[in-house]
Every structure is written in C-alpha cells, then in structure tokens.
Scaffold this active site. Structure first.
Site, PDB file in Angstrom:
ATOM      1  CE  LYS A  25       4.726  11.729   9.051  1.00  0.00           C
ATOM      2  NZ  LYS A  25       4.558  10.242   9.514  1.00  0.00           N
ATOM      3  CG  ASN A  26       0.695  10.781   8.360  1.00  0.00           C
ATOM      4  OD1 ASN A  26       1.882  10.770   8.282  1.00  0.00           O
ATOM      5  ND2 ASN A  26       0.084  10.918   9.700  1.00  0.00           N
ATOM      6  CB  CYS A 120       8.003   6.693  15.321  1.00  0.00           C
ATOM      7  SG  CYS A 120       8.516   7.939  13.950  1.00  0.00           S
ATOM      8  CG  ASP A 308      -0.187  11.162  14.701  1.00  0.00           C
ATOM      9  OD1 ASP A 308       0.388   9.810  15.062  1.00  0.00           O
ATOM     10  OD2 ASP A 308      -0.550  11.178  13.339  1.00  0.00           O
ATOM     11  NE  ARG A 400      10.008   8.843  10.031  1.00  0.00           N
ATOM     12  CZ  ARG A 400      10.225   7.471  10.473  1.00  0.00           C
ATOM     13  NH1 ARG A 400      10.202   7.468  10.894  1.00  0.00           N
ATOM     14  NH2 ARG A 400       9.063   7.337   9.368  1.00  0.00           N
TER      15      ARG A 400
HETATM   16  C1  EPZ Z   1      -0.868   6.847  10.402  1.00  0.00           C
HETATM   17  O1  EPZ Z   1      -0.063   5.247  10.959  1.00  0.00           O
HETATM   18  C2  EPZ Z   1      -0.076   6.890  10.520  1.00  0.00           C
HETATM   19  N1  EPZ Z   1       0.994   7.196   9.587  1.00  0.00           N
HETATM   20  C3  EPZ Z   1      -0.107   7.297  11.900  1.00  0.00           C
HETATM   21  O2  EPZ Z   1       1.216   8.550  12.110  1.00  0.00           O
HETATM   22  C4  EPZ Z   1      -0.746   7.242  12.970  1.00  0.00           C
HETATM   23  O3  EPZ Z   1      -0.125   7.678  14.605  1.00  0.00           O
HETATM   24  C5  EPZ Z   1      -1.872   6.650  12.962  1.00  0.00           C
HETATM   25  O4  EPZ Z   1      -2.274   6.142  11.604  1.00  0.00           O
HETATM   26  C6  EPZ Z   1      -3.033   6.228  13.584  1.00  0.00           C
HETATM   27  O5  EPZ Z   1      -3.820   8.475  13.709  1.00  0.00           O
HETATM   28  C7  EPZ Z   1       0.781   7.513   8.081  1.00  0.00           C
HETATM   29  O6  EPZ Z   1      -0.239   7.415   8.135  1.00  0.00           O
HETATM   30  C8  EPZ Z   1       2.258   7.179   6.978  1.00  0.00           C
HETATM   31  P1  EPZ Z   1      -3.118   3.175  11.807  1.00  0.00           P
HETATM   32  P2  EPZ Z   1      -0.791   4.041  10.609  1.00  0.00           P
HETATM   33  O7  EPZ Z   1      -3.080   1.444  11.856  1.00  0.00           O
HETATM   34  O8  EPZ Z   1      -2.029   3.915   9.404  1.00  0.00           O
HETATM   35  C9  EPZ Z   1      -3.568  -1.523  15.101  1.00  0.00           C
HETATM   36  C10 EPZ Z   1       2.809  10.115  13.054  1.00  0.00           C
HETATM   37  O9  EPZ Z   1       3.142  10.900  13.865  1.00  0.00           O
HETATM   38  N2  EPZ Z   1      -3.355  -1.647  13.728  1.00  0.00           N
HETATM   39  O10 EPZ Z   1      -4.538   3.705  11.695  1.00  0.00           O
HETATM   40  O11 EPZ Z   1       0.355   2.855  10.447  1.00  0.00           O
HETATM   41  C11 EPZ Z   1      -2.179  -0.289  15.455  1.00  0.00           C
HETATM   42  O12 EPZ Z   1      -1.762  -0.606  16.010  1.00  0.00           O
HETATM   43  C12 EPZ Z   1       2.597   8.675  12.339  1.00  0.00           C
HETATM   44  O13 EPZ Z   1       2.853  10.993  11.827  1.00  0.00           O
HETATM   45  C13 EPZ Z   1      -2.961  -3.245  14.106  1.00  0.00           C
HETATM   46  O14 EPZ Z   1      -3.888  -4.238  15.233  1.00  0.00           O
HETATM   47  O15 EPZ Z   1      -1.963   3.488  12.051  1.00  0.00           O
HETATM   48  C14 EPZ Z   1      -2.902   0.620  16.387  1.00  0.00           C
HETATM   49  O16 EPZ Z   1      -3.127   0.151  17.251  1.00  0.00           O
HETATM   50  C15 EPZ Z   1       2.800   7.960  13.489  1.00  0.00           C
HETATM   51  N3  EPZ Z   1      -4.062  -4.066  13.108  1.00  0.00           N
HETATM   52  C16 EPZ Z   1      -3.997   0.737  15.486  1.00  0.00           C
HETATM   53  O17 EPZ Z   1      -4.090   0.233  14.528  1.00  0.00           O
HETATM   54  C17 EPZ Z   1      -2.561  -3.235  11.858  1.00  0.00           C
HETATM   55  O18 EPZ Z   1      -3.237  -3.448  10.542  1.00  0.00           O
HETATM   56  C18 EPZ Z   1      -4.074   1.925  14.157  1.00  0.00           C
HETATM   57  O19 EPZ Z   1      -2.951   2.136  13.765  1.00  0.00           O
HETATM   58  C19 EPZ Z   1      -3.297  -2.503  11.542  1.00  0.00           C
HETATM   59  C20 EPZ Z   1      -3.135  -1.578  12.610  1.00  0.00           C
END
Ligand code: EPZ
Length: 419
Positions: A25-26, A120, A308, A400
């Site tokens: 998915k991701n 989510c 995840d 999803r």
């Molecule tokens: C991806 O989300 C995945 N989603 C998430 O999977 C996964 O949990 C996450 O990566 C971490 O591995 C998809 O790929 C669609 P991040 P993403 O940006 O990219 C902070 C699932 O269950 N952050 O790596 O949105 C953020 O708040 C989902 O399949 C900032 O502060 O996650 C978090 O604490 C849920 N500023 C951390 O970084 C930003 O601009 C990691 O988030 C971006 C992120």
C-alpha cells in the site's frame, strides 16, 4: 441505510499453510501519484486491491488522467491528458497519501492545490517538511481556507535538510525535484522500502535518483519522463501482520512473494519472544509451537521496528509471559487498540507514548471497534488468539490497507468472516 460490515472471529485455531503477500500500500500510493509526472502512459502491476488505492485512482481520474484497469492488480495510467491541478478536496480529506499529488502536480504542471490531507487518527501529523522542501525548490506555498497551494514558474534543484525523518516528506520532495532544473540533495532522508521502490519507479521512467535507501538522496533533474512497466514491491506491513498472526496463534505459516530483508526488525523480535523464523529468497516461514516470552521495543524509522507493526505486535504481547514495554516514538496516539483490547481481558497501562503490557493467559472474545487501519489489524490478531467470538466494527479502516484479509486468514484455517 446500509449497515456497516463487521468481522466475526472465533479464536484459538493455529494458522497453518501457505499464503501469498499482496503489493505494498505505502509503495503503491506514491507510485500511482508519481505516474502523473510522466509524459507517456505507464503500466503499474502488483497493486493491492484496497480502498486507498481505489481512492487514489479516483483522485487521479478527477485530474483528467486516463485510468485503464487491466485487472484488479494492474492499471495503465495515461497522464498526458491532465485537465485539473486540484484533486477533489473531499476525497483528499479521506486519505493522507493524497499529499503525494501535490508533489507530482508541482513537478509536472508547476502548480497544484490540495485540501489538507486526512488519514488515520493516530496523532498529530504535520506536513511542514513537505512544504519546506517545495519552498526550497522555489515554489510559493500558501494555505487558505483549508487548501494548500504550491506554484512555481520553474523549480530548481536545492539542498534540503529534513528536520525529522519523514517518509512522505522525502518522497514528495523527490517527486517535485525529479523534473526540476539542476541537482537536489535531500539530507536526513527516510530509508523505508517505499522510498527505494518509488525512486526505482521514477528511474524506470528516466529520472536520475541516487542514494534512495540511504539518508542522502541526490536527484538530478530531467526534462522529460518516458513510459514504463513496473511492479510494486510486496507489502512490508501485510507481511509483518501475517507473520505476527502466525506466531500469535502458535501456527506454522509460510509467506510467499515477500522480501525477508525488509522484515529484519520484526524477525528479531519474534525470535526473541520464542518463535522460529526461517527466511528464504522471497519466502518466510514462521512457526511458534511454544509459549511466548514478553519483549520490549521502541518504534523507529526504517530499519528500526516499524510503527505500523507496533499495533499488531502489541496485540500478540498481551498473552506473552511477563511484562512488555512498548515506546511509540513516531505518533502520539497509537495505542487506541490496547484500550479496546481491555474489553477482551488485556492488562495494559498506557502513559503517554509508553504502553506497559502484563501478559495474561488468555484473551476472551468481545465486541470491539477499530479506530484506525493498524488498530483493526491488531484487533484481528487479538480475535485470532481469544476464546469465543470477537466482533470487530469499523471494518472500513482495515479495508484501506489489507486486501481480503478475511479470505487470506481463512485460507490458513482461521474462523473469520465478514458480514
Ligand atoms: C507514512 O506516513 C505511512 N503512510 C504511514 O503508514 C507510516 O506510519 C509512516 O510513514 C511512518 O512509517 C504512507 O506511506 C501513506 P512520516 P507519513 O512523514 O509519510 C512527523 C499506515 O498504517 N512529520 O514518516 O505521513 C510525523 O508527525 C500508515 O499504513 C513531521 O513532523 O509519515 C511523524 O511523527 C499510517 N513533519 C513522523 O514525522 C512532516 O512534515 C513520521 O511521519 C512530516 C512528518
């Protein structure tokens, strides 16, 4: 009014047999968005048939892209006919990964407008690093009335140091940068398999990206991208969920079409709790005849233990002998499933980002509700372990990200059905 579907499980049956892992998915979501950058049609294979992928395809169709489904897992995207730079705001609010359309549109058309993405409810999820990256590449980014607008007459390469490790931020900047003028360096990049796969896809279209999978990525801008045929890698999180389900039920399951090296942090924890894991080229066998020992872990960016899989793994640990401590470092609200599992007899104390689990001998079935995608997966694991019937509401969250998980588990002997 249509009744929301529910999952019904009767636990206590060891899962046994062979199962094929679906596409990731991701990985599929950014790859679909990335296809918009191309100047010719692109064929994408091994897509999971899940609601997030269907939503991404609808968003892309709404932008004018041609979408031809050859089968449930193969799609041809024709990005030569885009007519809009504004993906449907109501649909964007339903899925966080819609933010990839902004990077892709900015890279392709020099402008894009998206509604702040949803997704989510697992804690605060800012996108400041995506915006910082777009601005560094020369885009004007402003937000008004809930819409995020990014525009640039010409994007140009830049040096970008990410303030935190972000999967979405790293990929989005790669998308915008691959057709920019000059070189872009992304420092403190995320290293998840999704990053590498998206970079490989972009390179298959003629982009020039090096270093994906390390924390420094270099993108040399190109003026044009050509069509290609590309297969999405297997789903790391579906693989992990099934590995955990096999161990949780003291079963013996062989997973096919997966990538064992993506699973090393989970494999290490499963070995530590007493399960056996055998890796082959693209196959993993998990078997766990004995009792589980408590283990503790912290979620981390790849190659650390993935957030995840924290939820499914913590479900397993509710019946492990001893006390497990889990620290969730990525999100500030990803323990809803453990609160819900207290209805099933789990003994858990949650303090902020730490969960302390005291293993019980057995869970008992109960009516429970999924609060998000992986919470749903965790409740399935709990239901597979529990005595009696578990009824899971909010199945749409699970749909999803898991393709036919009920059929998958039933093929391994689980007593599970959707109604
Ligand atoms: C991806 O989300 C995945 N989603 C998430 O999977 C996964 O949990 C996450 O990566 C971490 O591995 C998809 O790929 C669609 P991040 P993403 O940006 O990219 C902070 C699932 O269950 N952050 O790596 O949105 C953020 O708040 C989902 O399949 C900032 O502060 O996650 C978090 O604490 C849920 N500023 C951390 O970084 C930003 O601009 C990691 O988030 C971006 C992120």
């Amino acid at each position: 009014m249509t009744q929301e579907r529910r999952l019904y499980l009767r636990g206590g049956i060891p899962l046994e047999g062979d199962v094929q892992v679906h596409g990731g998915k991701n990985t599929a979501l950014p790859i679909l968005a990335a296809a918009l950058l191309c100047d010719e049609p692109v064929r994408i294979e091994n897509l999971p048939d899940i609601s997030d992928v269907r939503l991404m395809l609808s968003l892309m169709e709404g932008l004018g892209a041609g979408i031809e489904r050859e089968s449930a897992s193969v799609v041809v995207v024709d990005p030569t006919s885009l007519t809009s730079i504004t993906p449907d705001p109501a649909l964007c609010q339903r899925m966080r990964a819609s933010y990839y359309l902004l990077g892709a549109l900015l890279g392709k058309a020099g402008e894009g407008v998206i509604a702040r993405p949803g997704g989510c409810a697992i804690g605060v999820r800012p996108i400041d690093q995506h915006i910082k990256g777009f601005r560094a590449l020369g885009a004007q980014v402003k937000e008004q009335c809930g819409l995020l607008e990014a525009r640039a007459a010409q994007l140009h390469g830049a040096e970008i140091f990410m303030d935190c490790v972000t999967v979405g931020g790293t990929i989005n900047v790669m998308l915008a940068a691959c057709r920019a003028e000059g070189n872009t360096m992304i420092y403190n990049a995320a290293k998840e398999p999704h990053i590498v796969d998206t970079a490989n896809f972009l390179n298959a279209m003629g982009a020039r990206i090096r270093g994906a999978g390390t924390d420094v990525i270099r993108v040399r801008g190109v003026s044009r991208l050509h069509g290609c045929s590309y297969a999405v890698i297997p789903d790391q999180i579906e693989t992990g969920t099934l590995m955990i389900a096999a161990a949780a039920t003291h079963g013996d399951v062989t997973l096919h079409g997966c990538i064992p090296t993506h699973m090393e942090s989970l494999t290490a924890k499963l070995l530590e709790l007493g399960a056996r894991v055998d890796d082959y080229d693209d196959t993993i066998r998990v078997f766990a005849p004995g009792a589980h020992r408590a283990v503790s872990f912290k979620t981390q960016a790849y190659p650390g233990f993935p957030t995840d899989l924290q939820q499914p793994m913590s479900a397993l640990l509710t019946t492990a002998r001893g006390t497990s401590t889990i620290i969730e470092t990525i999100y500030d609200a990803r323990f809803h499933h453990l609160n819900e599992m207290q209805r099933m007899g789990a003994q858990v104390r949650i303090e902020g980002r730490t969960a302390v689990i005291n293993g019980v001998i057995k869970l008992h079935g109960a009516p429970v509700a999924a609060s998000d995608l992986r919470a749903g997966a965790a409740l399935i694991i709990a239901g597979l372990m529990a005595d009696g019937q578990t009824e899971i509401r909010n199945v749409h969250f699970i749909e999803r990200g898991y393709e036919n998980i009920d059929l998958h588990l039933r093929s391994l002997g689980a007593d599970i059905h959707k109604a």
